[in-house]
Design a protein around this motif. Structure first.
Motif, PDB file in Angstrom:
ATOM      1  N   ASN A   1       0.820  -1.208   0.000  1.00 34.75           N
ATOM      2  CA  ASN A   1       0.000   0.000   0.000  1.00 34.75           C
ATOM      3  C   ASN A   1       0.855   1.260   0.000  1.00 34.75           C
ATOM      4  OD1 ASN A   1       0.806   0.452   2.740  1.00 34.75           O
ATOM      5  ND2 ASN A   1      -0.919  -0.763   3.486  1.00 34.75           N
TER       6      ASN A   1
ATOM      7  N   HIS B   1     -10.185   7.786   0.393  1.00 35.29           N
ATOM      8  CA  HIS B   1      -9.180   6.835   0.870  1.00 35.29           C
ATOM      9  C   HIS B   1      -9.360   6.566   2.361  1.00 35.29           C
ATOM     10  CE1 HIS B   1      -5.187   5.128   1.744  1.00 35.29           C
ATOM     11  NE2 HIS B   1      -5.117   4.878   0.445  1.00 35.29           N
TER      12      HIS B   1
ATOM     13  N   ASN C   1      -3.740   8.704   2.413  1.00 32.55           N
ATOM     14  CA  ASN C   1      -2.925   8.199   1.303  1.00 32.55           C
ATOM     15  C   ASN C   1      -1.732   9.108   0.994  1.00 32.55           C
ATOM     16  OD1 ASN C   1      -4.296  10.376   0.245  1.00 32.55           O
ATOM     17  ND2 ASN C   1      -5.004   9.335  -1.603  1.00 32.55           N
TER      18      ASN C   1
ATOM     19  N   THR D   1       1.627   7.292   0.675  1.00 34.01           N
ATOM     20  CA  THR D   1       1.622   6.442  -0.514  1.00 34.01           C
ATOM     21  C   THR D   1       1.943   7.249  -1.763  1.00 34.01           C
ATOM     22  OG1 THR D   1      -0.015   4.945   0.465  1.00 34.01           O
ATOM     23  CG2 THR D   1       0.233   4.871  -1.918  1.00 34.01           C
TER      24      THR D   1
END
Length: 366
Positions: free
Chosen positions: A221, A255, A263, A266
């Motif tokens: 992730n 998210h 996120n 990420t």
């Protein structure tokens, strides 16, 4: 058919556990996230995991991932692997992990098999045994039993039964499973992020013991700390492996609703990884994917992700896997073919050169 608690809309595309629709997540995020966090707390409590990311100002800090837990005395981190015992961070170490593994014949049903060395022979002869699929060779699939996210639609949710069990595996036991027919190791789960010190150590030991091809790959992730990402990239780059980033959603509110966390890390990490793609043309170092969750991941969301990826590097391979109803979103339908084709089209129009629909065998008509 579920009903949205905010706008009252009823639809088979609304999760009965989440209780809020996509439109309300986008237009009324504060209210929608309050509903979503209730669902995440219920979900995590059922497995004995912390209901929220611990942020005790006086707690012990864990810096393995983006959650950066501050764990209170006697408490545990969000992933369930580390505890604050008398002011010390204890739990999973670089030599002990919570995981299982198996040998998977190549080519395999991997997110990146349509562009990777094991599935296509990309990078032959330096990184692949065959100028085509590596038939006769194996992927050592390493499944980690913990995660830094809390996806309500988790496709491998059963790992939660193992996270808090009092057992670990020694790193050497995993390494000894790498035999002469193993041409790649792929870490997934759950997610490798909370156990990266273990995975990095195992990878280095395995690579040091081999003189031929052994690729190091990751499905993640992308929530790991920046310095750990750098080590992952180094190993994948030199070995011919790849990092497959699972981009759940572009909209941060969406998210959070789906995964329980942000996120931001990420997106930062895949941006940093993309900067290294020019160091090796084939096989690609970075791959991205987005699960097409009906009712929540639509063309607009895929367009946003694809435009972001294209701005980093239009050669990033992007996979759009079909959704299988699982975990707390098992009341949603399978991904319809029409949605998959629309998302495929918008991703290409956004400027990505390599886009692929995965799990086509479970797409439904419509």
């Amino acid at each position: 058919m579920a009903r949205c608690s905010l706008c009252g809309a009823a639809s088979s595309l609304i999760s009965g556990e989440l209780r809020v629709c996509l439109q309300c997540i986008r237009s009324r995020p504060a209210e929608a996230l309050e509903m979503a966090m209730m669902a995440h707390r219920r979900c995590r409590a059922a497995y004995g995991l912390p209901e929220e990311i611990p942020q005790d100002p006086e707690g012990v800090r864990c810096s393995i991932c983006a959650n950066e837990c501050r764990i209170p005395p006697g408490g545990m981190g969000y992933c369930g692997l580390r505890m604050n015992v008398d002011g010390e961070l204890v739990g999973i170490t670089p030599t002990q992990g919570k995981l299982s593994w198996y040998h998977d014949p190549l080519p395999t049903n991997c997110v990146g098999d349509w562009v990777c060395a094991g599935g296509t022979g990309a990078g032959y002869p330096k990184y692949a045994h065959s100028n085509g699929p590596e038939i006769g060779y194996m992927n050592l699939a390493v499944f980690f039993h913990a995660c830094t996210f809390n996806c309500l639609y988790c496709q491998n949710w059963q790992f939660r039964y193992e996270t808090l069990r009092p057992w670990t595996t020694d790193v050497q036991e995993l390494v000894e499973s790498v035999d002469e027919r193993t041409s790649c190791i792929c870490y997934f789960g759950g997610d490798p992020a909370p156990q990266l010190p273990f995975a990095l150590r195992a990878s280095r030991i395995a690579l040091d013991s081999r003189s031929d091809i052994l690729r190091i790959c990751w499905e993640t992730n992308g929530s790991m700390s920046h310095h750990l990402l750098e080590e992952m990239l180094e190993l994948s780059l030199i070995s011919g492996g790849c990092i497959k980033f699972d981009l759940k959603a572009m909209d941060e509110n969406l998210h959070r609703a789906l995964t329980g966390v942000s996120n931001r890390r990420t997106l930062e990490n895949i941006s940093a990884a993309a900067e290294m793609m020019d160091k090796r043309e084939e096989p690609p170092l970075v791959i991205a994917s987005t699960l097409l969750v009906p009712g929540y991941i639509d063309e607009d969301e895929v367009r946003g992700i694809a435009e972001f990826l294209a701005s980093l590097n239009p050669r990033i391979p992007y996979t759009l896997p079909a959704f299988h109803p699982q975990f707390h979103m098992r009341d949603l339908p399978f991904t319809p073919r029409s949605l998959a084709m629309r998302c495929l089209d918008v991703a290409r129009r956004a400027g990505l050169e390599r886009v692929h629909v995965g799990n086509i065998h479970i797409l439904t008509p419509g």
